[in-house]
Design a protein around this motif. Structure first.
Motif, PDB file in Angstrom:
ATOM      1  N   TYR A  45       0.868  -1.044   0.010  1.00 38.35           N
ATOM      2  CA  TYR A  45       0.013  -0.309   0.006  1.00 38.35           C
ATOM      3  C   TYR A  45       0.953   1.312   0.510  1.00 38.35           C
ATOM      4  O   TYR A  45       0.614   1.977  -0.775  1.00 38.35           O
ATOM      5  CB  TYR A  45      -0.522   0.412   1.158  1.00 38.35           C
ATOM      6  CG  TYR A  45      -1.533   0.899   1.243  1.00 38.35           C
ATOM      7  CD1 TYR A  45      -3.129   1.438   0.164  1.00 38.35           C
ATOM      8  CD2 TYR A  45      -1.366   2.331   2.396  1.00 38.35           C
ATOM      9  CE1 TYR A  45      -3.603   2.708   0.887  1.00 38.35           C
ATOM     10  CE2 TYR A  45      -2.249   3.497   2.588  1.00 38.35           C
ATOM     11  CZ  TYR A  45      -3.484   3.616   1.389  1.00 38.35           C
ATOM     12  OH  TYR A  45      -4.334   4.338   1.574  1.00 38.35           O
ATOM     13  N   LEU A  46       1.495   1.486   0.415  1.00 32.28           N
ATOM     14  CA  LEU A  46       2.653   2.699   1.194  1.00 32.28           C
ATOM     15  C   LEU A  46       3.829   2.954   0.013  1.00 32.28           C
ATOM     16  O   LEU A  46       3.604   3.536  -0.249  1.00 32.28           O
ATOM     17  CB  LEU A  46       3.375   1.855   1.875  1.00 32.28           C
ATOM     18  CG  LEU A  46       2.856   2.563   3.101  1.00 32.28           C
ATOM     19  CD1 LEU A  46       3.774   1.996   4.869  1.00 32.28           C
ATOM     20  CD2 LEU A  46       2.101   3.685   3.331  1.00 32.28           C
ATOM     21  N   LEU A  47       3.853   1.808  -1.145  1.00 27.32           N
ATOM     22  CA  LEU A  47       4.985   1.384  -2.054  1.00 27.32           C
ATOM     23  C   LEU A  47       4.342   1.933  -3.753  1.00 27.32           C
ATOM     24  O   LEU A  47       4.234   2.199  -4.463  1.00 27.32           O
ATOM     25  CB  LEU A  47       5.801  -0.232  -2.311  1.00 27.32           C
ATOM     26  CG  LEU A  47       6.645   0.419  -1.454  1.00 27.32           C
ATOM     27  CD1 LEU A  47       7.679  -1.277  -1.548  1.00 27.32           C
ATOM     28  CD2 LEU A  47       7.760   1.423  -1.214  1.00 27.32           C
ATOM     29  N   ARG A  48       2.418   1.859  -3.231  1.00 27.27           N
ATOM     30  CA  ARG A  48       1.860   2.122  -4.940  1.00 27.27           C
ATOM     31  C   ARG A  48       2.167   3.449  -5.301  1.00 27.27           C
ATOM     32  O   ARG A  48       2.055   3.624  -6.848  1.00 27.27           O
ATOM     33  CB  ARG A  48       0.254   2.109  -3.512  1.00 27.27           C
ATOM     34  CG  ARG A  48      -0.923   2.215  -5.345  1.00 27.27           C
ATOM     35  CD  ARG A  48      -1.717   1.981  -4.338  1.00 27.27           C
ATOM     36  NE  ARG A  48      -2.100   2.799  -3.084  1.00 27.27           N
ATOM     37  CZ  ARG A  48      -3.018   3.846  -2.737  1.00 27.27           C
ATOM     38  NH1 ARG A  48      -3.836   3.856  -4.313  1.00 27.27           N
ATOM     39  NH2 ARG A  48      -3.180   4.633  -1.779  1.00 27.27           N
ATOM     40  N   ASP A  49       2.271   4.635  -4.499  1.00 27.16           N
ATOM     41  CA  ASP A  49       2.027   5.421  -5.233  1.00 27.16           C
ATOM     42  C   ASP A  49       3.572   5.574  -5.561  1.00 27.16           C
ATOM     43  O   ASP A  49       4.058   6.578  -7.231  1.00 27.16           O
ATOM     44  CB  ASP A  49       1.929   7.090  -4.370  1.00 27.16           C
ATOM     45  CG  ASP A  49       0.327   6.553  -3.754  1.00 27.16           C
ATOM     46  OD1 ASP A  49      -0.487   6.268  -4.493  1.00 27.16           O
ATOM     47  OD2 ASP A  49       0.038   7.056  -2.858  1.00 27.16           O
ATOM     48  N   VAL A  50       4.844   4.521  -5.441  1.00 30.74           N
ATOM     49  CA  VAL A  50       5.716   4.808  -5.508  1.00 30.74           C
ATOM     50  C   VAL A  50       5.891   4.118  -7.316  1.00 30.74           C
ATOM     51  O   VAL A  50       6.164   4.871  -8.435  1.00 30.74           O
ATOM     52  CB  VAL A  50       6.800   4.651  -5.354  1.00 30.74           C
ATOM     53  CG1 VAL A  50       8.051   4.182  -5.871  1.00 30.74           C
ATOM     54  CG2 VAL A  50       7.212   5.053  -3.726  1.00 30.74           C
ATOM     55  N   THR A  51       5.562   3.219  -7.211  1.00 27.95           N
ATOM     56  CA  THR A  51       5.081   2.387  -8.660  1.00 27.95           C
ATOM     57  C   THR A  51       4.474   2.955  -9.795  1.00 27.95           C
ATOM     58  O   THR A  51       4.509   2.904 -10.983  1.00 27.95           O
ATOM     59  CB  THR A  51       5.217   0.887  -8.591  1.00 27.95           C
ATOM     60  OG1 THR A  51       3.612   1.073  -7.291  1.00 27.95           O
ATOM     61  CG2 THR A  51       6.278   0.326  -7.264  1.00 27.95           C
ATOM     62  N   ASP A  52       3.197   3.608  -9.254  1.00 27.63           N
ATOM     63  CA  ASP A  52       1.591   3.540 -10.250  1.00 27.63           C
ATOM     64  C   ASP A  52       1.685   5.251  -9.568  1.00 27.63           C
ATOM     65  O   ASP A  52       0.419   5.104  -9.081  1.00 27.63           O
ATOM     66  CB  ASP A  52       1.173   2.447 -10.269  1.00 27.63           C
ATOM     67  CG  ASP A  52       0.550   3.317 -11.468  1.00 27.63           C
ATOM     68  OD1 ASP A  52       0.746   3.678 -11.801  1.00 27.63           O
ATOM     69  OD2 ASP A  52      -1.512   2.680 -11.236  1.00 27.63           O
ATOM     70  N   PRO A  53       2.235   6.456  -9.596  1.00 32.59           N
ATOM     71  CA  PRO A  53       1.659   7.204  -9.564  1.00 32.59           C
ATOM     72  C   PRO A  53      -0.124   7.570  -9.941  1.00 32.59           C
ATOM     73  O   PRO A  53      -0.238   7.615 -11.470  1.00 32.59           O
ATOM     74  CB  PRO A  53       2.760   8.462  -9.811  1.00 32.59           C
ATOM     75  CG  PRO A  53       3.262   8.244 -11.222  1.00 32.59           C
ATOM     76  CD  PRO A  53       3.364   6.489 -10.787  1.00 32.59           C
ATOM     77  N   ARG A  54      -0.433   8.286  -9.445  1.00 30.07           N
ATOM     78  CA  ARG A  54      -1.963   8.686  -9.287  1.00 30.07           C
ATOM     79  C   ARG A  54      -1.873  10.047 -10.313  1.00 30.07           C
ATOM     80  O   ARG A  54      -1.035  10.891  -9.754  1.00 30.07           O
ATOM     81  CB  ARG A  54      -2.661   9.212  -8.982  1.00 30.07           C
ATOM     82  CG  ARG A  54      -3.432   7.855  -7.855  1.00 30.07           C
ATOM     83  CD  ARG A  54      -4.109   7.807  -6.658  1.00 30.07           C
ATOM     84  NE  ARG A  54      -4.242   7.029  -5.133  1.00 30.07           N
ATOM     85  CZ  ARG A  54      -4.486   7.248  -4.069  1.00 30.07           C
ATOM     86  NH1 ARG A  54      -4.991   8.547  -3.589  1.00 30.07           N
ATOM     87  NH2 ARG A  54      -4.167   6.497  -2.740  1.00 30.07           N
ATOM     88  N   GLY A  55      -2.834  10.168 -10.959  1.00 27.99           N
ATOM     89  CA  GLY A  55      -3.172  11.769 -11.920  1.00 27.99           C
ATOM     90  C   GLY A  55      -1.740  11.526 -12.677  1.00 27.99           C
ATOM     91  O   GLY A  55      -1.192  10.820 -13.474  1.00 27.99           O
ATOM     92  N   ARG A  56      -1.504  12.579 -14.090  1.00 28.57           N
ATOM     93  CA  ARG A  56      -1.102  13.169 -15.248  1.00 28.57           C
ATOM     94  C   ARG A  56      -0.099  12.682 -14.268  1.00 28.57           C
ATOM     95  O   ARG A  56       0.570  13.676 -13.854  1.00 28.57           O
ATOM     96  CB  ARG A  56      -2.299  13.748 -15.961  1.00 28.57           C
ATOM     97  CG  ARG A  56      -1.223  14.068 -16.801  1.00 28.57           C
ATOM     98  CD  ARG A  56      -2.219  15.012 -17.890  1.00 28.57           C
ATOM     99  NE  ARG A  56      -1.198  15.333 -19.412  1.00 28.57           N
ATOM    100  CZ  ARG A  56      -1.027  16.216 -19.964  1.00 28.57           C
ATOM    101  NH1 ARG A  56      -2.007  17.303 -19.413  1.00 28.57           N
ATOM    102  NH2 ARG A  56      -1.116  16.186 -21.532  1.00 28.57           N
TER     103      ARG A  56
END
Length: 85
Positions: A45-56
């Protein structure tokens, strides 16, 4: 509430291990499995934004390149002339 949900079974299992009850090992092994699963899920869950960032995705332009290196011209140094006596 979540802390109590983990604390109460671990307390029961710990007391059961101290008194050598057979059910205690099962409780402790289930708590260990839940802890390991929680660590894995939390890390994901914590590494989710690192590997697949949200937004454009915003790309920055390349910086301007410095000018090409120009080799300085070499001039032979002139020896100083001794003053006449």
């Amino acid at each position: 509430m979540l802390g109590a949900a983990y604390f109460v079974p671990s307390l029961i299992g710990g007391i059961g291990l101290l008194r050598a009850r057979p059910f205690a090992r099962v409780i402790i092994l289930m708590l260990i499995a839940l802890f390991i699963l929680g660590v894995i899920l939390l890390a994901g869950y914590l590494l989710r934004d690192v590997t697949d960032p949200r937004g454009r995705q915003q790309l920055t332009p390349m910086p301007e390149m410095p000018p090409a290196y120009q080799r300085p011209e070499f001039k032979m140094p002139e020896l100083p002339v001794a003053p006449e006596r």
